[in-house]
Design an enzyme around this catalytic site. Structure first.
Site, PDB file in Angstrom:
ATOM      1  N   GLY A  62       1.471  -5.601   7.686  1.00  0.00           N
ATOM      2  CA  GLY A  62       0.509  -6.278   6.820  1.00  0.00           C
ATOM      3  C   GLY A  62      -0.706  -6.683   7.636  1.00  0.00           C
ATOM      4  N   SER A  63      -1.356  -7.750   7.225  1.00  0.00           N
ATOM      5  CA  SER A  63      -2.606  -8.139   7.879  1.00  0.00           C
ATOM      6  C   SER A  63      -2.343  -8.793   9.236  1.00  0.00           C
ATOM      7  CB  SER A  63      -3.380  -9.101   6.987  1.00  0.00           C
ATOM      8  OG  SER A  63      -2.654 -10.298   6.824  1.00  0.00           O
ATOM      9  N   ALA A  97      10.083  -6.824   0.237  1.00  0.00           N
ATOM     10  CA  ALA A  97       8.985  -5.881   0.010  1.00  0.00           C
ATOM     11  C   ALA A  97       7.952  -6.577  -0.881  1.00  0.00           C
ATOM     12  CB  ALA A  97       9.510  -4.612  -0.619  1.00  0.00           C
ATOM     13  N   ASN A 114       0.818  -1.231   0.000  1.00  0.00           N
ATOM     14  CA  ASN A 114       0.000   0.000   0.000  1.00  0.00           C
ATOM     15  C   ASN A 114       0.845   1.271   0.000  1.00  0.00           C
ATOM     16  OD1 ASN A 114       0.707  -0.703   2.634  1.00  0.00           O
ATOM     17  ND2 ASN A 114      -1.116   0.219   3.527  1.00  0.00           N
ATOM     18  N   CYS A 127      -3.627   1.512   6.718  1.00  0.00           N
ATOM     19  CA  CYS A 127      -3.998   0.870   7.989  1.00  0.00           C
ATOM     20  C   CYS A 127      -4.600   1.865   8.972  1.00  0.00           C
ATOM     21  CB  CYS A 127      -2.794   0.156   8.586  1.00  0.00           C
ATOM     22  SG  CYS A 127      -1.343   1.203   8.673  1.00  0.00           S
ATOM     23  N   GLU A 187       3.289  -4.322  12.744  1.00  0.00           N
ATOM     24  CA  GLU A 187       2.388  -3.198  12.468  1.00  0.00           C
ATOM     25  C   GLU A 187       1.263  -3.783  11.613  1.00  0.00           C
ATOM     26  OE1 GLU A 187       0.436  -0.791  10.795  1.00  0.00           O
ATOM     27  OE2 GLU A 187       2.134   0.069   9.689  1.00  0.00           O
ATOM     28  N   LEU A 188       0.101  -3.996  12.239  1.00  0.00           N
ATOM     29  CA  LEU A 188      -0.934  -4.824  11.602  1.00  0.00           C
ATOM     30  C   LEU A 188      -2.191  -4.029  11.270  1.00  0.00           C
ATOM     31  CD1 LEU A 188      -0.289  -7.927  13.886  1.00  0.00           C
ATOM     32  CD2 LEU A 188       0.803  -7.326  11.721  1.00  0.00           C
TER      33      LEU A 188
HETATM   34  P1  NAD Z   1      -1.881 -10.590   2.900  1.00  0.00           P
HETATM   35  O1  NAD Z   1      -2.120 -10.651   4.348  1.00  0.00           O
HETATM   36  O2  NAD Z   1      -1.803 -11.873   2.133  1.00  0.00           O
HETATM   37  O3  NAD Z   1      -0.504  -9.810   2.569  1.00  0.00           O
HETATM   38  C1  NAD Z   1      -0.126  -8.631   3.229  1.00  0.00           C
HETATM   39  C2  NAD Z   1       1.396  -8.525   3.067  1.00  0.00           C
HETATM   40  O4  NAD Z   1       2.010  -9.591   3.762  1.00  0.00           O
HETATM   41  C3  NAD Z   1       1.871  -8.659   1.615  1.00  0.00           C
HETATM   42  O5  NAD Z   1       2.886  -7.715   1.381  1.00  0.00           O
HETATM   43  C4  NAD Z   1       2.419 -10.084   1.508  1.00  0.00           C
HETATM   44  O6  NAD Z   1       3.508 -10.170   0.613  1.00  0.00           O
HETATM   45  C5  NAD Z   1       2.884 -10.340   2.914  1.00  0.00           C
HETATM   46  N1  NAD Z   1       2.763 -11.753   3.295  1.00  0.00           N
HETATM   47  C6  NAD Z   1       1.698 -12.572   3.134  1.00  0.00           C
HETATM   48  N2  NAD Z   1       1.958 -13.801   3.606  1.00  0.00           N
HETATM   49  C7  NAD Z   1       3.218 -13.759   4.080  1.00  0.00           C
HETATM   50  C8  NAD Z   1       4.073 -14.718   4.703  1.00  0.00           C
HETATM   51  N3  NAD Z   1       3.678 -15.982   4.972  1.00  0.00           N
HETATM   52  N4  NAD Z   1       5.326 -14.332   5.049  1.00  0.00           N
HETATM   53  C9  NAD Z   1       5.749 -13.073   4.809  1.00  0.00           C
HETATM   54  N5  NAD Z   1       4.994 -12.121   4.239  1.00  0.00           N
HETATM   55  C10 NAD Z   1       3.739 -12.458   3.881  1.00  0.00           C
HETATM   56  O7  NAD Z   1      -3.001  -9.741   2.286  1.00  0.00           O
HETATM   57  P2  NAD Z   1      -3.214  -8.836   1.034  1.00  0.00           P
HETATM   58  O8  NAD Z   1      -4.302  -9.399   0.186  1.00  0.00           O
HETATM   59  O9  NAD Z   1      -1.945  -8.470   0.340  1.00  0.00           O
HETATM   60  O10 NAD Z   1      -3.776  -7.595   1.811  1.00  0.00           O
HETATM   61  C11 NAD Z   1      -5.007  -7.756   2.457  1.00  0.00           C
HETATM   62  C12 NAD Z   1      -5.000  -7.316   3.881  1.00  0.00           C
HETATM   63  O11 NAD Z   1      -3.711  -7.043   4.381  1.00  0.00           O
HETATM   64  C13 NAD Z   1      -5.764  -6.038   4.023  1.00  0.00           C
HETATM   65  O12 NAD Z   1      -7.105  -6.314   4.236  1.00  0.00           O
HETATM   66  C14 NAD Z   1      -5.130  -5.360   5.195  1.00  0.00           C
HETATM   67  O13 NAD Z   1      -5.804  -5.686   6.370  1.00  0.00           O
HETATM   68  C15 NAD Z   1      -3.764  -5.939   5.275  1.00  0.00           C
HETATM   69  N6  NAD Z   1      -2.718  -4.986   4.929  1.00  0.00           N
HETATM   70  C16 NAD Z   1      -2.330  -4.158   5.902  1.00  0.00           C
HETATM   71  C17 NAD Z   1      -1.359  -3.238   5.638  1.00  0.00           C
HETATM   72  C18 NAD Z   1      -0.914  -2.284   6.705  1.00  0.00           C
HETATM   73  O14 NAD Z   1      -0.375  -1.241   6.384  1.00  0.00           O
HETATM   74  N7  NAD Z   1      -1.075  -2.637   7.979  1.00  0.00           N
HETATM   75  C19 NAD Z   1      -0.789  -3.154   4.371  1.00  0.00           C
HETATM   76  C20 NAD Z   1      -1.220  -4.052   3.375  1.00  0.00           C
HETATM   77  C21 NAD Z   1      -2.184  -4.972   3.670  1.00  0.00           C
END
Ligand code: NAD
Length: 476
Positions: A226-227, A174, A150, A282, A248-249
């Site tokens: 991430g999530s 990344a 994002n 987020c 940072e979730l």
């Molecule tokens: P996701 O949870 O699959 O991925 C989020 C990030 O985590 C991606 O960059 C991905 O490469 C990384 N990731 C996923 N599985 C991983 C693993 N096993 N090991 C290491 N890295 C891993 O979801 P998505 O479809 O990309 O995004 C959806 C959700 O993620 C959103 O609904 C949001 O809640 C969350 N998100 C949060 C932020 C934030 O700034 N906190 C940023 C992006 C996405």
């Protein structure tokens, strides 16, 4: 670093092409615009060896020298702002103006941490004569970091600047979907004279990379944005090897609009902020709890602003909101809207996909949504706002705190007493009153509850990348 938009790995100070690649897609038109390298286990092994070597060099480099390299890299990225911003817009979709602002924000993290590393003091503890107790902050070691799509440049910037300011080396994975932002950071640091191995950049299959890197004994810490679901998984993995995790979730930021707020100004400001980066932030303001006495006026101002936004390709100057970053977001958003509709909520504007090509979703606002509706329970992470009436600030605070998240929260009020109630009552890592900016480089940022562990930025930011060593020195 890359040719014809073929993004390579960066290991031990060298750019590396791989046999396997993944496509990079422009979300505004769904065209494949490049390829990103996929790291093999052997590439990951080399990155770990390089990070260990880089750490040995970097931890003995003086804070003043580290700061000088970081400041030079930030200056180079400021010079390259337009080129970096264009790559962000092409891969992530956000309007170019937002891409430019993101580059500056990323530079500010480097500039703040560069200053901070020169004053990350230890202390001397008062003691009996003949003995001295000294507390040192030492860099923790090589860091395994993961950043999302994002904010392709400012998110990795915050992790890299925190780690290298503290004297750590870092391997960062990344987002494969938006890889160019972090490549520009690596290029600027390389040009600024960062020793080989201090920063290593890998891409590939996320689970393969995290499951390889985290158990390696040379890797001493995990940092992820991430999530919440992935964050929990990586925290479990880190804890199996007794490694600290900086997480940072997700959030689902509440906004409490009190009865004494200006409903029109708050409505316009809220809609403007909500649809920034197509709501994929987020800290995005999402759950609006508005006092019933000003509810209708707030709602009208918000919806009028939302409807006025020009949605299009971020490369066009007239665009105020770009596409969402990928098809997964379209499906997730549509499911939340359909659920809201089935529960009898009012769709005030938007609610569906736009245009025939590209991942466009209309700026959406939903009113009078029941508390158990999916959009009120799950983080929408897209251009979707929920506006519900409340009869008191206490009711708003209860609703704000009702989810397992607690990242950013906001309030609009002109009363010091209301500010105090919000400060005391809201469960979140960051609370902003009469502004929708959740954090800047000099303020700590992070969540409570399931929104994360630890803080990035501010004076606290470097702490996670260090360990405390206590020296007891018997003098005679
Ligand atoms: P996701 O949870 O699959 O991925 C989020 C990030 O985590 C991606 O960059 C991905 O490469 C990384 N990731 C996923 N599985 C991983 C693993 N096993 N090991 C290491 N890295 C891993 O979801 P998505 O479809 O990309 O995004 C959806 C959700 O993620 C959103 O609904 C949001 O809640 C969350 N998100 C949060 C932020 C934030 O700034 N906190 C940023 C992006 C996405």
């Amino acid at each position: 670093m890359s040719s014809d938009n073929n993004v390579q790995l960066y290991i031990d100070g060298k750019w590396r092409q791989t046999a396997d690649t993944l496509p990079i897609v422009n979300p505004a038109n769904e065209h494949v615009i490049g390829q990103v390298a996929v790291a093999s286990t052997s590439d990951l092994h080399d990155a770990v060896v390089a990070a260990e070597k880089g750490f040995r060099i970097w931890k003995r480099t003086s804070p003043a020298q580290r700061a000088a390299i970081m400041l030079k890299a930030a200056a180079l990225m400021r010079e390259r702002q337009e080129e970096i911003a264009r790559s962000i817009t092409l891969e992530n979709g956000k309007p170019l103006k937002e891409g430019r602002a993101e580059v500056i924000r990323g530079c500010e993290f480097f500039e703040w941490d560069a200053g901070e590393c020169t004053r990350h003091y230890g202390r001397v503890i008062p003691s009996a004569p003949g003995i001295r107790y000294i507390v040192l902050h030492e860099p923790i070691g090589a860091v395994a970091a993961f950043s999302p799509w994002n904010f392709p440049m400012s998110q990795p910037a915050r992790k890299i600047s925190g780690a290298i300011a503290a004297g750590c080396s870092i391997i960062i994975k990344a987002s494969e979907e938006t890889p160019s932002g972090v490549v520009h950071i690596a290029k600027a640091l390389e040009d600024a004279g960062l020793p080989a191995g201090v920063l290593n950049l890998v891409f590939g299959v996320p689970a393969v990379i995290s499951e390889y890197l985290i158990p390696q004994p040379q890797m001493r810490m995990v940092a992820f944005t991430g999530s919440t679901a992935v964050g929990k998984h990586l925290t479990e993995l880190a804890s199996r090897y007794m490694k600290p995790a900086l997480m940072e979730l997700g959030g689902h930021a509440p906004v409490v609009v009190c009865d004494d707020a200006d409903p029109v100004a708050a409505g316009i400001a809220s809609a403007t902020r909500k649809y920034r980066n197509s709501g994929q932030v987020c800290t995005s303001p999402t759950r609006f709890f508005v006092h019933e006495s000003i509810y209708d006026r707030f709602k009208s101002a918000f919806v009028e602003k939302a409807r006025s936004l020009t949605v299009g390709d971020g490369m066009e100057a007239s665009t105020q909101m770009g596409p969402v970053a990928n098809g997964r977001r379209i499906e997730a958003l549509q499911a939340l809207v359909d659920d809201a509709r089935a529960r009898g909520a009012q769709i005030l504007c938007g609610g569906s996909r736009l245009h025939n090509r590209g991942y466009f979703f209309a700026p959406t606002a939903i009113a009078e949504l029941p508390d158990d509706a999916r959009a009120l329970q799950e983080e929408p992470f897209g251009p979707l706002a929920i506006i519900n009436p409340v009869s008191s600030i206490e009711e708003a605070i209860d609703k704000a705190n009702s989810l397992p998240f607690g990242l950013a929260a906001y309030g609009f009020t002109r009363s010091a007493a209301n500010v105090d109630r919000l400060m005391q009552g809201i469960e979140s890592g960051n609370l902003s009153i009469n502004t929708l900016e959740a954090s800047v480089a000099e303020t700590p940022f992070g969540g409570v509850k399931e929104s994360g562990i630890g803080r990035e930025g501010g004076a606290e930011g470097l702490t996670h990348y260090t360990v405390v060593k206590t020296i007891s020195h018997q003098i005679d």
